[in-house]
Design a protein around this motif. Structure first.
Motif, PDB file in Angstrom:
ATOM      1  N   ARG A  79      42.603  55.560  36.398  1.00 18.19           N
ATOM      2  CA  ARG A  79      43.056  54.324  35.754  1.00 18.19           C
ATOM      3  C   ARG A  79      44.536  54.365  35.389  1.00 18.19           C
ATOM      4  O   ARG A  79      45.137  53.325  35.140  1.00 18.19           O
ATOM      5  CB  ARG A  79      42.210  54.050  34.511  1.00 18.19           C
ATOM      6  CG  ARG A  79      40.791  53.642  34.857  1.00 18.19           C
ATOM      7  CD  ARG A  79      39.925  53.410  33.637  1.00 18.19           C
ATOM      8  NE  ARG A  79      38.590  52.966  34.051  1.00 18.19           N
ATOM      9  CZ  ARG A  79      37.566  52.804  33.221  1.00 18.19           C
ATOM     10  NH1 ARG A  79      37.710  53.049  31.927  1.00 18.19           N
ATOM     11  NH2 ARG A  79      36.394  52.401  33.670  1.00 18.19           N
ATOM     12  N   SER A  80      45.108  55.566  35.342  1.00 18.65           N
ATOM     13  CA  SER A  80      46.528  55.680  35.019  1.00 18.65           C
ATOM     14  C   SER A  80      47.418  55.470  36.230  1.00 18.65           C
ATOM     15  O   SER A  80      48.634  55.332  36.096  1.00 18.65           O
ATOM     16  CB  SER A  80      46.812  57.067  34.423  1.00 18.65           C
ATOM     17  OG  SER A  80      46.738  58.083  35.431  1.00 18.65           O
ATOM     18  N   LEU A  81      46.812  55.433  37.430  1.00 10.88           N
ATOM     19  CA  LEU A  81      47.608  55.354  38.656  1.00 10.88           C
ATOM     20  C   LEU A  81      48.042  53.912  38.929  1.00 10.88           C
ATOM     21  O   LEU A  81      47.247  52.988  38.806  1.00 10.88           O
ATOM     22  CB  LEU A  81      46.794  55.866  39.847  1.00 10.88           C
ATOM     23  CG  LEU A  81      46.426  57.352  39.813  1.00 10.88           C
ATOM     24  CD1 LEU A  81      45.420  57.653  40.913  1.00 10.88           C
ATOM     25  CD2 LEU A  81      47.663  58.214  39.978  1.00 10.88           C
ATOM     26  N   PRO A  82      49.291  53.718  39.337  1.00 14.67           N
ATOM     27  CA  PRO A  82      49.709  52.381  39.761  1.00 14.67           C
ATOM     28  C   PRO A  82      49.162  52.093  41.142  1.00 14.67           C
ATOM     29  O   PRO A  82      48.834  52.994  41.903  1.00 14.67           O
ATOM     30  CB  PRO A  82      51.239  52.494  39.793  1.00 14.67           C
ATOM     31  CG  PRO A  82      51.490  53.944  40.097  1.00 14.67           C
ATOM     32  CD  PRO A  82      50.368  54.717  39.437  1.00 14.67           C
ATOM     33  N   GLY A  83      49.008  50.835  41.447  1.00  9.07           N
ATOM     34  CA  GLY A  83      48.497  50.489  42.776  1.00  9.07           C
ATOM     35  C   GLY A  83      48.562  49.004  43.001  1.00  9.07           C
ATOM     36  O   GLY A  83      48.792  48.205  42.081  1.00  9.07           O
ATOM     37  N   ASP A  84      48.324  48.601  44.253  1.00  8.70           N
ATOM     38  CA  ASP A  84      48.416  47.196  44.588  1.00  8.70           C
ATOM     39  C   ASP A  84      47.315  46.363  43.957  1.00  8.70           C
ATOM     40  O   ASP A  84      47.474  45.169  43.738  1.00  8.70           O
ATOM     41  CB  ASP A  84      48.388  47.009  46.112  1.00  8.70           C
ATOM     42  CG  ASP A  84      47.193  47.724  46.740  1.00  8.70           C
ATOM     43  OD1 ASP A  84      46.467  48.414  45.996  1.00  8.70           O
ATOM     44  OD2 ASP A  84      47.014  47.590  47.962  1.00  8.70           O
ATOM     45  N   ASP A  85      46.171  46.992  43.633  1.00  9.62           N
ATOM     46  CA  ASP A  85      45.075  46.225  43.036  1.00  9.62           C
ATOM     47  C   ASP A  85      44.323  47.105  42.062  1.00  9.62           C
ATOM     48  O   ASP A  85      43.116  47.123  42.035  1.00  9.62           O
ATOM     49  CB  ASP A  85      44.137  45.703  44.112  1.00  9.62           C
ATOM     50  CG  ASP A  85      43.301  44.524  43.582  1.00  9.62           C
ATOM     51  OD1 ASP A  85      42.472  44.041  44.334  1.00  9.62           O
ATOM     52  OD2 ASP A  85      43.478  44.123  42.421  1.00  9.62           O
ATOM     53  N   ALA A  86      45.061  47.891  41.262  1.00 11.05           N
ATOM     54  CA  ALA A  86      44.401  48.790  40.321  1.00 11.05           C
ATOM     55  C   ALA A  86      44.151  48.121  38.986  1.00 11.05           C
ATOM     56  O   ALA A  86      43.696  48.737  38.060  1.00 11.05           O
ATOM     57  CB  ALA A  86      45.253  50.044  40.109  1.00 11.05           C
ATOM     58  N   GLY A  87      44.457  46.817  38.865  1.00 13.48           N
ATOM     59  CA  GLY A  87      44.178  46.090  37.643  1.00 13.48           C
ATOM     60  C   GLY A  87      42.851  45.393  37.712  1.00 13.48           C
ATOM     61  O   GLY A  87      41.910  45.836  38.332  1.00 13.48           O
ATOM     62  N   GLY A  88      42.775  44.219  37.065  1.00 16.14           N
ATOM     63  CA  GLY A  88      41.500  43.537  36.974  1.00 16.14           C
ATOM     64  C   GLY A  88      41.181  42.624  38.129  1.00 16.14           C
ATOM     65  O   GLY A  88      40.118  42.022  38.148  1.00 16.14           O
ATOM     66  N   GLY A  89      42.100  42.454  39.093  1.00 17.80           N
ATOM     67  CA  GLY A  89      41.859  41.495  40.158  1.00 17.80           C
ATOM     68  C   GLY A  89      40.602  41.771  40.940  1.00 17.80           C
ATOM     69  O   GLY A  89      39.792  40.863  41.189  1.00 17.80           O
ATOM     70  N   ALA A  90      40.407  43.021  41.365  1.00 18.91           N
ATOM     71  CA  ALA A  90      39.218  43.359  42.147  1.00 18.91           C
ATOM     72  C   ALA A  90      37.963  43.229  41.300  1.00 18.91           C
ATOM     73  O   ALA A  90      36.912  42.810  41.786  1.00 18.91           O
ATOM     74  CB  ALA A  90      39.337  44.774  42.701  1.00 18.91           C
ATOM     75  N   LEU A  91      38.091  43.574  40.018  1.00 19.07           N
ATOM     76  CA  LEU A  91      36.934  43.502  39.129  1.00 19.07           C
ATOM     77  C   LEU A  91      36.494  42.056  38.936  1.00 19.07           C
ATOM     78  O   LEU A  91      35.315  41.723  39.053  1.00 19.07           O
ATOM     79  CB  LEU A  91      37.296  44.135  37.785  1.00 19.07           C
ATOM     80  CG  LEU A  91      36.160  44.671  36.916  1.00 19.07           C
ATOM     81  CD1 LEU A  91      35.414  45.763  37.642  1.00 19.07           C
ATOM     82  CD2 LEU A  91      36.715  45.203  35.606  1.00 19.07           C
ATOM     83  N   ALA A  92      37.455  41.195  38.634  1.00 23.76           N
ATOM     84  CA  ALA A  92      37.115  39.798  38.372  1.00 23.76           C
ATOM     85  C   ALA A  92      36.816  39.029  39.650  1.00 23.76           C
ATOM     86  O   ALA A  92      35.930  38.184  39.686  1.00 23.76           O
ATOM     87  CB  ALA A  92      38.271  39.133  37.617  1.00 23.76           C
ATOM     88  N   GLY A  93      37.567  39.321  40.697  1.00 22.44           N
ATOM     89  CA  GLY A  93      37.446  38.530  41.905  1.00 22.44           C
ATOM     90  C   GLY A  93      36.368  38.981  42.861  1.00 22.44           C
ATOM     91  O   GLY A  93      35.916  38.206  43.710  1.00 22.44           O
ATOM     92  N   ARG A  94      35.931  40.250  42.758  1.00 29.56           N
ATOM     93  CA  ARG A  94      34.945  40.750  43.716  1.00 29.56           C
ATOM     94  C   ARG A  94      33.698  41.317  43.039  1.00 29.56           C
ATOM     95  O   ARG A  94      32.571  41.043  43.472  1.00 29.56           O
ATOM     96  CB  ARG A  94      35.589  41.834  44.600  1.00 29.56           C
ATOM     97  CG  ARG A  94      36.671  41.304  45.513  1.00 29.56           C
ATOM     98  CD  ARG A  94      36.943  42.254  46.673  1.00 29.56           C
ATOM     99  NE  ARG A  94      37.647  43.462  46.256  1.00 29.56           N
ATOM    100  CZ  ARG A  94      38.945  43.661  46.440  1.00 29.56           C
ATOM    101  NH1 ARG A  94      39.694  42.728  46.992  1.00 29.56           N
ATOM    102  NH2 ARG A  94      39.494  44.802  46.061  1.00 29.56           N
ATOM    103  N   LEU A  95      33.885  42.114  41.972  1.00 25.93           N
ATOM    104  CA  LEU A  95      32.720  42.796  41.401  1.00 25.93           C
ATOM    105  C   LEU A  95      31.801  41.832  40.652  1.00 25.93           C
ATOM    106  O   LEU A  95      30.574  41.859  40.828  1.00 25.93           O
ATOM    107  CB  LEU A  95      33.160  43.923  40.466  1.00 25.93           C
ATOM    108  CG  LEU A  95      32.039  44.838  39.970  1.00 25.93           C
ATOM    109  CD1 LEU A  95      31.345  45.530  41.134  1.00 25.93           C
ATOM    110  CD2 LEU A  95      32.570  45.882  38.988  1.00 25.93           C
ATOM    111  N   LEU A  96      32.355  40.956  39.813  1.00 30.38           N
ATOM    112  CA  LEU A  96      31.504  40.034  39.058  1.00 30.38           C
ATOM    113  C   LEU A  96      30.797  39.027  39.970  1.00 30.38           C
ATOM    114  O   LEU A  96      29.605  38.749  39.760  1.00 30.38           O
ATOM    115  CB  LEU A  96      32.317  39.324  37.979  1.00 30.38           C
ATOM    116  CG  LEU A  96      32.582  40.168  36.722  1.00 30.38           C
ATOM    117  CD1 LEU A  96      33.473  39.429  35.746  1.00 30.38           C
ATOM    118  CD2 LEU A  96      31.285  40.572  36.030  1.00 30.38           C
ATOM    119  N   PRO A  97      31.450  38.456  40.989  1.00 32.18           N
ATOM    120  CA  PRO A  97      30.683  37.619  41.923  1.00 32.18           C
ATOM    121  C   PRO A  97      29.565  38.378  42.624  1.00 32.18           C
ATOM    122  O   PRO A  97      28.496  37.804  42.880  1.00 32.18           O
ATOM    123  CB  PRO A  97      31.761  37.153  42.915  1.00 32.18           C
ATOM    124  CG  PRO A  97      33.020  37.156  42.123  1.00 32.18           C
ATOM    125  CD  PRO A  97      32.902  38.339  41.212  1.00 32.18           C
TER     126      PRO A  97
END
Length: 1009
Positions: free
Chosen positions: A601-619
């Motif tokens: 979680r400390s690593l920077p990345g292109d999608d290491a924030g909430g985008g994948a969580l909100a946009g893919r995991l919850l659906p």
């Protein structure tokens, strides 16, 4: 102690206090005996006054009987030691111990230091080095394992200083003999425990410089300079500064290069009769090694098994910092006697900060030199060196420890061909292409092993003072040996810090990894090397999986989060498992070590924030819960939503009720965590629909508090969305949840708002739902007339809307209202209508709820036999995990029916079981009902005292909730129980309160039992 010869008596104090008589270990008794004996052993042959022994035995104010207790301790020691009176001698004004040569490790240590000193004076450096090596090997840890108290610790400090001085001189001699690279690891380890010793730092700088690592030598100087300034406010001394300047100018005298092969290193100290072990380059065995007993036993067993025709290979794999090297070194020392031709160690640097993995040719050069092969005989190519290596060790018994291997290609050229050799390998990932290796995986330490390691490294007294904080510290360190040792080092270097203070600092996940760093050791640096060894896609997947909110990750949620197929997600998870960047506790379920998750979680990345969580995991979770609810709750109201969420590609198998419920049981907490973290940025329609699906599961599993929290989440999302129909639905569901926890007024507010919205929208289905739930809420607060009015209206509205099971629910609740009013025949008729509708609709889960209402009505009509037959139908499935509180009520009503039919023994058993079940459910309004029924059962069984206690519990629970209908039942039961106990005034008081409440509820005077 009979039969044990005192001639073989020996005492050891350089570590835990030990006494041996022959092969038998002596037991000295309690801590007073141990401290008295240790104080005497520090001054063998000298008189130690009783007053000093008292001071040693008690750190704080000694008792008035202290001198007497010391004399008793001496008497006890004499009894436990063979010929103890000759060993512990009375010599006024105190005692002394009389020991011969070889009977005390402290004496042996001092003797060997004298031998080394004389050998150095006579320029016999090899003899001096051997003596120092043997002297240092006598130490098994801190004197008395750090448990000696103030007086003994003061004496131990003197001997510890002598030990450090001996270690410094030993390193100096080895440097003078030309050793360099092989000393770096040992020096770093000692320095980690004594970071301010400038002499040791100088030895390390010189060893690094002579190994061709001048830049690291300069870094060491910078590190110790910073530390001295921070800790003491001073700069390094003149000798260390001159060494630094010499390295800068590159004009230091180079290491000697003798023309002839260097002599074998002196063998470590061994017990009499043990053969010489030949050349040994193993690092020293940690004195505070802790845990791993099962793995060590397995390793030694594998090493002792009959080998085949080739070399025996045993490999340890585990995540960085799990203690692979420490365990391998310990095992190597214990196996050394079986490999008399040598025990060799080499760090292959597969995961060493700032270094590239060692090439096989370089490793072979080091190994061959260790066995005495001169430079001029070393061939150039890897293949030629491999051939020479195998010829050199042919027909020899050699143990080789290949530490920190990166891949099979690094290891294979180093494997000897001799069947008499043993190769130990450590690696972060399992080298699957290494044929013939027997693998042992290392996980984290057990909780008790973690506590022991902290006690050994930090000190027993300091850890014993804060046992709870120590346990919490071990968990925050993930029970990872590296992290535990770093934490202990930070505490040792900061004596004013408490363990609880460090725990508080580590509790912040964002700074935890920063805290677990000291000197050159860092959890982050260790994990970074494993991370960099992954492929680019593996690193991207690792970052995304680090955002998964659950403690366990399955293939399908991983696929949703990473935007891949299930097969690709499984391949990623398995690759991370092989690299020990993930763990697997059950087939198909993966998890992060806590510190690895923090790192991800400390690593920077292109999608290491909430985008994948909100946009893919919850659906994905919305689709999966929809599929699970279709199987588990086929009768639920079908609703069309104006806002749709894009579906995800792959779902887990959810075809049967068992599969769907198991999946919900495993995933519901993760779904809640994901919604808590991302509910404000994800599509609100997704949150509302997902919350509704969770509500069905939470209701079935009797998790009312979580159901309320989920209901509030849905209402917030619906208000944010501005979709009135979804808000109406969410408010109605929240009202049910509030009813289950006894928040009746809050429930009325929620459902009333839902009803207003439904009317404004012309939503007949929503209004029917609201009216029915208002009836239920009014019923339980005792507004019975309003409850009947709402529920009778709800029956009509539900029927008109075509929702059959909703109509059945309203009939069942109407049955309860009729029963509260004493209209038992109508109550039975209403329950029978609800049962008929449910059975026609094929909804078995709702039957138990209706059967309870039917049975309660029949009991009110004094028909226990019919009631019991109905209840037996409800108990047949026997699943206490679904709608637990209703099962408890069924069991309680059954107990009452059985008792009325004469089966008191079974009745009492069932009543008590019902109370146990409802207590687990967390549904508070059902608890008072079950307690009142159980109270009646116990009173009829001749135990009015227990009945009184149960009715008081019911009264307290019902009053706290405002559950006035059940308050009335509790008051009636209390009056009957008090009267049977002869407490007439108390009974009259309960009856008076009951009559007032009856009038308020609009109930005629009910019959008492």
């Amino acid at each position: 102690m009979t039969g044990v010869e005192s001639d073989h008596l020996r005492f050891n104090i350089l570590g835990t206090l030990e006494g041996w008589a022959g092969g038998t270990r002596l037991r000295f008794g309690g801590s007073i005996q141990e401290r008295v004996l240790a104080t005497l052993l520090f001054e063998p042959g000298r008189i130690v006054p009783v007053t000093r022994l008292v001071e040693a035995a008690w750190d704080e104010e000694p008792p008035t009987s202290a001198e007497h207790q010391v004399r008793k301790a001496v008497s006890e020691l004499r009894r436990r030691i063979p010929r103890g009176a000759d060993v512990v001698v009375t010599d006024d004004p105190g005692y002394r111990v009389e020991l011969g040569d070889g009977q005390l490790d402290l004496n042996d240590f001092a003797d060997l230091l004298r031998v080394a000193h004389a050998a150095v004076g006579a320029d016999r450096t090899a003899e001096a080095e051997a003596a120092l090596r043997q002297a240092l090997a006598l130490w098994r840890g801190p004197i008395m394992a750090g448990r000696g108290g103030r007086v003994i610790e003061a004496a131990a400090t003197v001997w510890e200083e002598r030990r450090l001085t001996a270690a410094e001189q030993h390193f100096e001699l080895r440097l003078a003999h030309g050793d360099a690279a092989e000393l770096v690891g040992d020096l770093r380890d000692v320095i980690s425990r004594h970071p301010l010793r400038e002499t040791l730092r100088g030895h390390l700088m010189l060893a690094l410089y002579r190994s061709g690592r001048g830049a690291e030598a300069l870094e060491e100087y910078a590190a110790v300079r910073r530390l001295l300034v921070e800790e003491l406010g001073i700069d390094p001394g003149a000798q260390l500064t001159r060494l630094y300047e010499g390295i800068l100018r590159e004009d230091l005298e180079s290491a000697p290069s003798p023309a002839e092969p260097q002599p074998a290193l002196a063998a470590p100290v061994s017990e009499p009769g043990v053969a010489d072990r030949g050349v040994c380059t193993l690092p020293y065995d940690l004195t505070d090694f802790t845990g791993r007993d099962d793995k060590q036993r397995l390793l030694l067993e594998k090493a002792g098994e009959p080998g085949g025709e080739g070399t025996r290979i045993i490999a340890l794999d585990g995540m960085g910092g799990s203690g692979k090297t420490t365990l391998a070194v310990r095992a190597a020392h214990r196996l050394a006697d079986h490999y008399p031709d040598g025990q060799l160690f080499i760090d292959l640097r597969g995961f060493t900060p700032g270094e590239r993995p060692l090439q096989p040719a370089v490793a072979l050069e080091s190994l061959l030199r260790s066995l005495g092969v001169p430079d001029e005989q070393l061939p150039e190519g890897t293949e030629e060196r491999t051939a020479l290596w195998r010829v050199t060790v042919a027909r020899k018994r050699v143990l080789i420890l290949l530490d920190n291997a990166a891949d099979p290609g690094q290891v294979i050229p180093l494997l000897p061909a001799s069947s008499g050799c043993l190769v130990l390998i450590t690696s972060r990932g399992r080298l699957v292409d290494l044929d013939g290796a027997e693998w042992i995986g290392l996980g984290t330490l057990a909780p008790e092993e973690s506590a022991t390691l902290l006690a050994k490294t930090l000190g027993v007294e300091r850890t014993a003072a804060e046992p709870e904080a120590v346990a919490e510290l071990a968990e925050l360190c993930g029970r990872l040996p590296l992290a535990l040792r770093i934490a202990a080092a930070r505490l040792r270097n900061r004596p004013r810090w408490t363990v609880a203070h460090l725990v508080e600092r580590l509790s912040h996940e964002t700074r935890r990894l920063d805290e677990l760093s000291t000197g050159r050791r860092s959890v982050t640096a260790t994990l970074e090397l494993s991370y960099q060894a992954l492929s680019a896609s593996g690193r991207a997947g690792f970052r995304l999986l680090g955002q998964h909110p659950g403690t366990e990750i399955d293939v399908w949620s991983a696929a949703a989060l990473t935007g891949t197929s299930a097969q690709e997600a499984e391949d990623l998870l398995e690759d991370l498992l092989d690299a020990h960047m993930m763990q697997q506790q059950a087939l198909g379920l993966y998890s992060f070590h806590d510190l690895v998750r923090s790192f991800a979680r400390s690593l920077p990345g292109d999608d290491a924030g909430g985008g994948a969580l909100a946009g893919r995991l919850l659906p994905y979770y919305l689709d999966a819960t929809e599929a699970a609810c279709e199987v588990l709750f086929p009768d639920r109201l079908r609703m069309e939503f104006d806002v749709e969420v894009p579906p995800t590609a792959e779902l887990p198998p959810l075809r049967t009720a068992a599969q769907a419920m198991d999946w919900f049981d495993r995933e519901y907490q993760t779904i809640q965590l994901a919604m808590d973290r991302e509910g404000d940025i994800v599509d609100p329609a997704c949150v509302v629909r997902l919350s509704r699906n969770l509500a069905f599961y939470l209701y079935t599993r009797s998790k009312p508090d979580e159901q309320v929290a989920q209901g509030l989440t849905a209402v917030r999302a619906a208000r944010r969305l501005g979709e009135q129909r979804l808000l109406c639905l969410s408010l109605n569901n929240l009202g049910v949840a509030q009813w289950r926890v006894g928040r009746f007024r809050d429930g009325i507010d929620s459902v009333s708002e839902a009803r207003r919205i439904a009317r404004a929208l012309g939503d007949e289905v929503g209004e029917a739902m609201s009216v029915g739930r208002l009836g239920l809420l009014h019923l339980d607060i005792g507004e019975l007339a309003e409850a009947v009015r709402c529920l009778e209206q709800a029956v009509v509205l539900r029927r008109e809307s075509g929702y059959a099971t909703g109509e059945a629910d309203s009939w069942a609740n109407l049955s309860s209202a009729y029963r509260r009013l004493g209209r038992h025949h109508e109550a039975v008729a209403a329950a029978e209508e609800a049962l008929r509708i449910n059975r026609r609709a094929g909804v078995p889960d709702r039957e138990k709820f209706v059967l309870n209402d039917l049975a309660a009505g029949l009991l009110g009509m004094d028909e226990p036999e019919r009631a019991l037959a109905v209840l037996d139908d409800g108990l047949t499935p026997g699943d206490e995990t679904r709608q637990t509180e209703n099962h408890a009520l069924t069991l309680a009503l059954s107990a009452e029916a059985r008792q009325l039919l004469g089966d008191t023994e079974r009745a009492l058993r069932d009543a008590d079981r019902a109370r146990e079940i409802v207590g687990r459910s967390g549904v508070r309004l059902r608890a008072s009902e079950v307690e009142n029924i159980a109270g009646r059962v116990h009173r009829r069984a001749g135990d009015p005292a227990q009945a009184l206690r149960l009715h008081r519990l019911a009264l307290d629970h019902a009053t706290a909730l405002g559950y006035r209908a059940e308050v009335l039942d509790a008051l009636t039961g209390l009056a009957c129980a008090a009267e049977e106990l002869g407490e007439k005034d108390e009974a009259a008081g309960y009856r008076a309160r009951g009559r007032i409440l009856q009038a308020e509820l609009g109930i005629g005077a009910g019959e008492e039992e």
